[in-house]
Design an enzyme around this catalytic site. Sequence first.
Site, PDB file in Angstrom:
ATOM      1  N   TRP A 177       0.840  -1.184   0.000  1.00 64.22           N
ATOM      2  CA  TRP A 177       0.000   0.000   0.000  1.00 64.22           C
ATOM      3  C   TRP A 177       0.892   1.258   0.000  1.00 64.22           C
ATOM      4  CZ3 TRP A 177      -0.502   4.052   3.539  1.00 64.22           C
ATOM      5  CH2 TRP A 177      -1.542   4.956   3.243  1.00 64.22           C
ATOM      6  N   ASP A 342     -15.537   9.131  -0.270  1.00 65.66           N
ATOM      7  CA  ASP A 342     -16.094   8.479   0.914  1.00 65.66           C
ATOM      8  C   ASP A 342     -16.755   9.510   1.849  1.00 65.66           C
ATOM      9  OD1 ASP A 342     -16.537   6.618   2.854  1.00 65.66           O
ATOM     10  OD2 ASP A 342     -14.460   5.976   3.026  1.00 65.66           O
ATOM     11  N   ARG A 418      -9.492  -2.074   8.713  1.00 63.84           N
ATOM     12  CA  ARG A 418     -10.076  -0.740   8.567  1.00 63.84           C
ATOM     13  C   ARG A 418     -11.500  -0.747   9.122  1.00 63.84           C
ATOM     14  NH1 ARG A 418     -11.537   3.359   3.699  1.00 63.84           N
ATOM     15  NH2 ARG A 418     -10.333   5.127   4.398  1.00 63.84           N
ATOM     16  N   LYS A 451     -16.487   5.775  -8.674  1.00 64.01           N
ATOM     17  CA  LYS A 451     -15.192   5.252  -8.211  1.00 64.01           C
ATOM     18  C   LYS A 451     -15.506   4.086  -7.277  1.00 64.01           C
ATOM     19  CE  LYS A 451     -11.304   6.593  -5.239  1.00 64.01           C
ATOM     20  NZ  LYS A 451     -10.631   7.712  -4.575  1.00 64.01           N
ATOM     21  N   TRP A 452     -15.141   2.882  -7.696  1.00 63.37           N
ATOM     22  CA  TRP A 452     -15.484   1.655  -6.957  1.00 63.37           C
ATOM     23  C   TRP A 452     -14.241   1.209  -6.183  1.00 63.37           C
ATOM     24  CZ3 TRP A 452     -20.024  -1.670  -8.146  1.00 63.37           C
ATOM     25  CH2 TRP A 452     -20.020  -2.878  -7.443  1.00 63.37           C
ATOM     26  N   ASP A 453     -14.344   1.297  -4.858  1.00 62.59           N
ATOM     27  CA  ASP A 453     -13.200   1.062  -3.985  1.00 62.59           C
ATOM     28  C   ASP A 453     -13.340  -0.294  -3.284  1.00 62.59           C
ATOM     29  OD1 ASP A 453     -10.908   1.607  -2.524  1.00 62.59           O
ATOM     30  OD2 ASP A 453     -11.658   3.450  -1.618  1.00 62.59           O
ATOM     31  N   ASP A 523      -2.697   5.295  -3.311  1.00 59.27           N
ATOM     32  CA  ASP A 523      -3.124   6.370  -2.413  1.00 59.27           C
ATOM     33  C   ASP A 523      -1.976   7.320  -2.122  1.00 59.27           C
ATOM     34  OD1 ASP A 523      -5.687   5.570  -2.217  1.00 59.27           O
ATOM     35  OD2 ASP A 523      -5.522   4.654  -0.241  1.00 59.27           O
TER      36      ASP A 523
HETATM   37  C1  DGJ Z   1      -9.039   4.410  -0.521  1.00 58.46           C
HETATM   38  C2  DGJ Z   1      -8.928   5.137  -1.818  1.00 58.46           C
HETATM   39  O1  DGJ Z   1      -7.811   4.705  -2.537  1.00 58.46           O
HETATM   40  C3  DGJ Z   1      -8.890   6.632  -1.538  1.00 58.46           C
HETATM   41  O2  DGJ Z   1      -8.674   7.344  -2.722  1.00 58.46           O
HETATM   42  C4  DGJ Z   1     -10.189   7.005  -0.885  1.00 58.46           C
HETATM   43  O3  DGJ Z   1     -11.239   6.791  -1.788  1.00 58.46           O
HETATM   44  C5  DGJ Z   1     -10.404   6.214   0.383  1.00 58.46           C
HETATM   45  N1  DGJ Z   1     -10.263   4.806   0.154  1.00 58.46           N
HETATM   46  C6  DGJ Z   1     -11.755   6.484   0.965  1.00 58.46           C
HETATM   47  O4  DGJ Z   1     -12.061   5.689   2.028  1.00 58.46           O
END
Ligand code: DGJ
Length: 707
Positions: A177, A342, A418, A451-453, A523
Amino acid sequence: MPITVHDDLQLFEIRTAGMSYVFGLNEKGILQHLHWGEPVAGRDLAHRLRSWTHSSFDAEVERECEEMSFWGGVGYAEPGLKVRFADGVRDLRMRFDGYLVETEGDLERLVLTMRDEHYGLTVRLHYRVAAGFDLIERWAEAENTGSGDIVLEQILSAAWSISSLPRYRMTHAAGRWAGEYQLRETVLSEGKKTIESRRGFTGPHANPWFAVDEGGADEDAGRIWFGALGWSGNWKIVAEQSSFGIVRVSGGIHDFDSEWRLGPGETFAAPAFVGGFTIGGFGGMSRMLHRYERERILPSKALRKVLYNSWEATAFDVRVEDQIELARKAAKMGVERFVVDDGWFGARDSDRAGLGDWTVNPVKFPHGLGELIDEVKRLGMDFGIWVEPESVNPDSELYRRHPDWVYHFPTRTGSELRNQLLLNISKPEVKQYILDFMTRLLSEHDIAFVKWDMNRTITEPGLGGFPPERQKEIWIRHVQTLYSIWTELRARFPRVEFETCAGGGARIDLGILRFADQAWPSDNTDALDRLRIQEGFSYAYTPGVMMCWVTDSPNGLNGRRAPLSFRFHSAMTGALGIGGNLKEWTDAEIEEAAAHIAAYKQIRPLVQQGLQYRLSSFRDSPLMAVQYVNEARTDSVVFAFLHAQQFAGRLPALRLRGLAADRLYDIGGLPEGPLALHGSTLMHAGIPLSLRGDLDSLLIRIRSREA
Ligand code: DGJ
């Protein structure tokens, strides 16, 4: 046509402009690989189709380069297919049972059929070639034609044999990460080098592509054999070197904790694993993959919009008035899409609660999302939204209502990562829940982008609703269900664009890119770190999908201060976005940002759809430089970045690539003023770069005088 079958010799030949791939059936009926590399006359290789015994310990050496290793008999190489029949027998005796060659538009496909000599099992090996590419898409498919269940203990997509090199070097991506896509090289020796994910998704630790060369290939030249797998769950790529010097790179769905029970009449198809060959070095490899993704994988060819995302500005504190203020500033700068991240739903005031409750938070948006969307549209932008549909916080209405909807073992406590658990999306009611809330969200609001996270790995993989003998199907079912949800949503909302994100770049591969218009590589938005991440990303994936945001200085992750121009130039090497807290930006910064965005819009087709040349890398220089050129070679842009100048040193002239030698090009963006130089001079003598100090950068525009 690329595919020729020499029936008299039992030889199969795939020939593209720059590549031959040849294999055949030997006297024992084994599909023996013969050649992958520069074009050859395939028939010449027929004499090599021979079983080869070394000793009773290596009785059929040719099985080390079998097209698909069927585990059984004296085969010990990494199995392509390993099964368990209903009576407990675990041994395959696959016999060739014919082939067909099909044409579908500009695609040609060879399908070989193999049948077990005793059991009702048919395997089809697919080889698909697209005109104009030195690439082959391969996958295997198993069909149960018998009456008892067959358990697939391992079914890989393909095995790529590379033989007769004096030395094999494998290049791949490693990471974690905030540090994804770091390039690594390893010299292979006898044994296996495995890159993999066992965490349920593609993962940030490795990415499913590989390159093998003899050790001397560079950006511009050298023979490279490479491949990329289209699967977004557990995967493995195994490079195995035998004691006879044969290297075979096998890949597909990971067999780790995995099984698939194939009932009578059922078929299971492994995902496609594309392999290619080039003599054009790593740059040639990447440009081939980029074009393949643009033309054959991605759902659309549209240019990416310049977006603003409010995550780093407001985190979970998403209030309509703040978002509107940010939107107004973003619009002033020329942003085309405003994305709320988010925090807009449920009781989502932190990462501890609310995930799963996809209703608009009434405190943050007292008049609903419409108030913000209307303003965003009035400002001339379109609107995008963040979701993480596969996850749930235990502190949510959804979890309180359906505690049994998550992956879990009844006797174990679930690991919260998380503060969240993962939904068992293969349960029909869970899948329906996701489809329903997404459908409601996208039909009730004017949303152009999702944006699908996905912010955690899979743990305690108990597959509620499935019998004990199907529990190990979880890893495959999760991905299949995810793909089917995306397929359904894209069909229901054809105008909505999607981004794949998993806490950064943990779900980017040729599988998800069939559904996603763009991808979030990391990120980590520090402009310097990002250049390394983006470089690694570009080895396998097109800059056209690579979202890069300009964020604040000092950077929130590492405190690094970088000039706005450096941050912009770094982000302009992919698909540009802005992610800073614009409320804190001065008028001068907003004005400067507007100029960068305007410049980006001019070069956007070059960056997103042009030919990319990596000119210099931080891996071996304080200078990183990357160039984009259009197909006609009339227009180009170069980005150059200096990390840190040392000892008053001067940088060597930067040699460009991909231009027409005889053309005269106008060069803009150099601090010394405009220049006009020929392509030959630019490519062989280069241009001087007067970058100085720390974190200096340049955007150099190169345009041919004649159209
Ligand atoms: C992880 C994503 O990579 C970020 O850009 C952001 O959307 C956060 N999650 C939000 O919780």
